[in-house]
Design a protein around this motif. Sequence first.
Motif, short mmCIF file in Angstrom:
data_model
loop_
_atom_site.label_atom_id
_atom_site.label_comp_id
_atom_site.label_asym_id
_atom_site.label_seq_id
_atom_site.Cartn_x
_atom_site.Cartn_y
_atom_site.Cartn_z
N TYR A 1 -6.13 0.79 -4.32
CA TYR A 1 -5.65 0.10 -3.12
C TYR A 1 -6.76 -0.42 -2.20
O TYR A 1 -6.56 -1.42 -1.51
CB TYR A 1 -4.55 0.90 -2.40
CG TYR A 1 -4.97 1.84 -1.31
CD1 TYR A 1 -5.11 1.41 0.00
CD2 TYR A 1 -5.19 3.18 -1.59
CE1 TYR A 1 -5.49 2.29 1.00
CE2 TYR A 1 -5.57 4.06 -0.59
CZ TYR A 1 -5.72 3.61 0.70
OH TYR A 1 -6.09 4.48 1.68
N HIS B 1 0.83 -1.21 0.00
CA HIS B 1 0.00 0.00 0.00
C HIS B 1 0.87 1.26 0.00
O HIS B 1 0.49 2.27 -0.57
CB HIS B 1 -0.90 0.04 1.24
CG HIS B 1 -2.02 -0.95 1.18
ND1 HIS B 1 -3.16 -0.72 0.47
CD2 HIS B 1 -2.15 -2.17 1.73
CE1 HIS B 1 -3.96 -1.77 0.60
NE2 HIS B 1 -3.37 -2.66 1.35
N SER C 1 1.70 3.39 -3.06
CA SER C 1 0.65 4.11 -3.80
C SER C 1 0.91 5.62 -3.79
O SER C 1 0.32 6.36 -4.57
CB SER C 1 -0.74 3.79 -3.23
OG SER C 1 -0.80 4.21 -1.88
N ALA D 1 -2.34 2.87 -8.30
CA ALA D 1 -2.36 2.15 -7.02
C ALA D 1 -3.18 2.90 -5.97
O ALA D 1 -3.88 2.28 -5.17
CB ALA D 1 -0.94 1.92 -6.52
N LEU D 2 -3.11 4.23 -5.99
CA LEU D 2 -3.88 4.99 -4.99
C LEU D 2 -5.38 4.78 -5.21
O LEU D 2 -6.16 4.71 -4.26
CB LEU D 2 -3.54 6.49 -5.07
CG LEU D 2 -4.19 7.33 -3.95
CD1 LEU D 2 -3.64 6.95 -2.58
CD2 LEU D 2 -3.99 8.83 -4.20
#
Length: 339
Positions: free
Chosen positions: A130, A47, A50, A126-127
Amino acid sequence: MRVVSGIQPTGKPHLGNYLGAIVNYVKLQDEAHAAGGQCFIFLADLHAISMPHDPAELSRNTREMVATLVACGVDPSKTVLFNQAQVPAHAELQWLLNGTARMGWLNRMTQWKDKAGKNREGQSVALFTYPVLQAADVLLYQATHVPVGDDQKQHLELARDIAQKFNNDFCREDAPLFTLPEPYIPPAAARIMSLRDGSAKMSKSDPSDLSRISLTDDADTIMKKIKKAKTDPEPLPSEEKGLEGRAEALNLVGIYGALSGQTVAQVLADHGGNGFGAFKPSLGELLVETLAPINARFMELKDDQEALDAILARGAAQAREQGLPTLDAAYDALGLVRR
Ligand code: AQP
């Protein structure tokens, strides 16, 4: 009882992480252990990428986070303690769940809106995705209890929606694959706010170190930060109603209550009528008393890189084994041929 939760190694853990989540990791770890259940606590390093990050800092923070969690009472002999990067099943299951999660669901996540701000186009993929990785994190181990702060409640609801849709779309009605996880949110201290701004949550990534109490702050630093905490000129009220519209005062009283095991009403019964000149030193002392043993234990552990790596390696081996049946079943349910 299967307890699963994670924390990002994005900096020094703070009082919000402690009261909102870590205290409950320890409580539920002990309950699960006594009931013959299991507890998984992971460092969410996948995480952490991200957001823009420094690779050297991420690996240093990961080891420091293990030392902090152990110093807080997470016991690797009772809890499977590991980092995501050593358990590829998290990323694999996320990809499998990406087929089930919906863009509209992710678009509604308030953390995405807050963190992306006006620059959505410039954020990492990714942000945005997530929360699907978070769903994979807990569904992989068939979590029943997920201890989190209030800010993660929406992501856990998303995990339930993804699990439900996957079960509906790909499983027989009498044999659902995923357990629907329940959030375990502390009744008090679910959201500790910044010491500089009562409307923003205390956060590792706040540029001001004065906004948070880090679990590894020494006594002088804690007293200094509490002394400088933003307040208003009024004395504390004797009743809860008098804290309405006084976010900073409410935050400090809430922290005092969470540390002393009292309700806000009980704290006000003892301290109502006092100004912050009197209340802040009492709060500072209570914080020092609570955090001093954690700090001492952290100092003993933090430089023993070999021991910290061994904890992560052992935890990762257990996590890989425990997550495998669910991962295999998810591949099968989707009709993916692997043998
Ligand atoms: N201020 C808070 N009050 C109560 N609980 C909190 N948590 C975080 N901040 C507060 C809870 O701590 C757990 C771990 O959080 P995390 O580190 O994975 O991510 P976060 O919520 O994004 O925490 P930060 O400090 O704000 O990190 P950065 O700045 O890196 O984004 C979670 O259970 C969370 O609810």
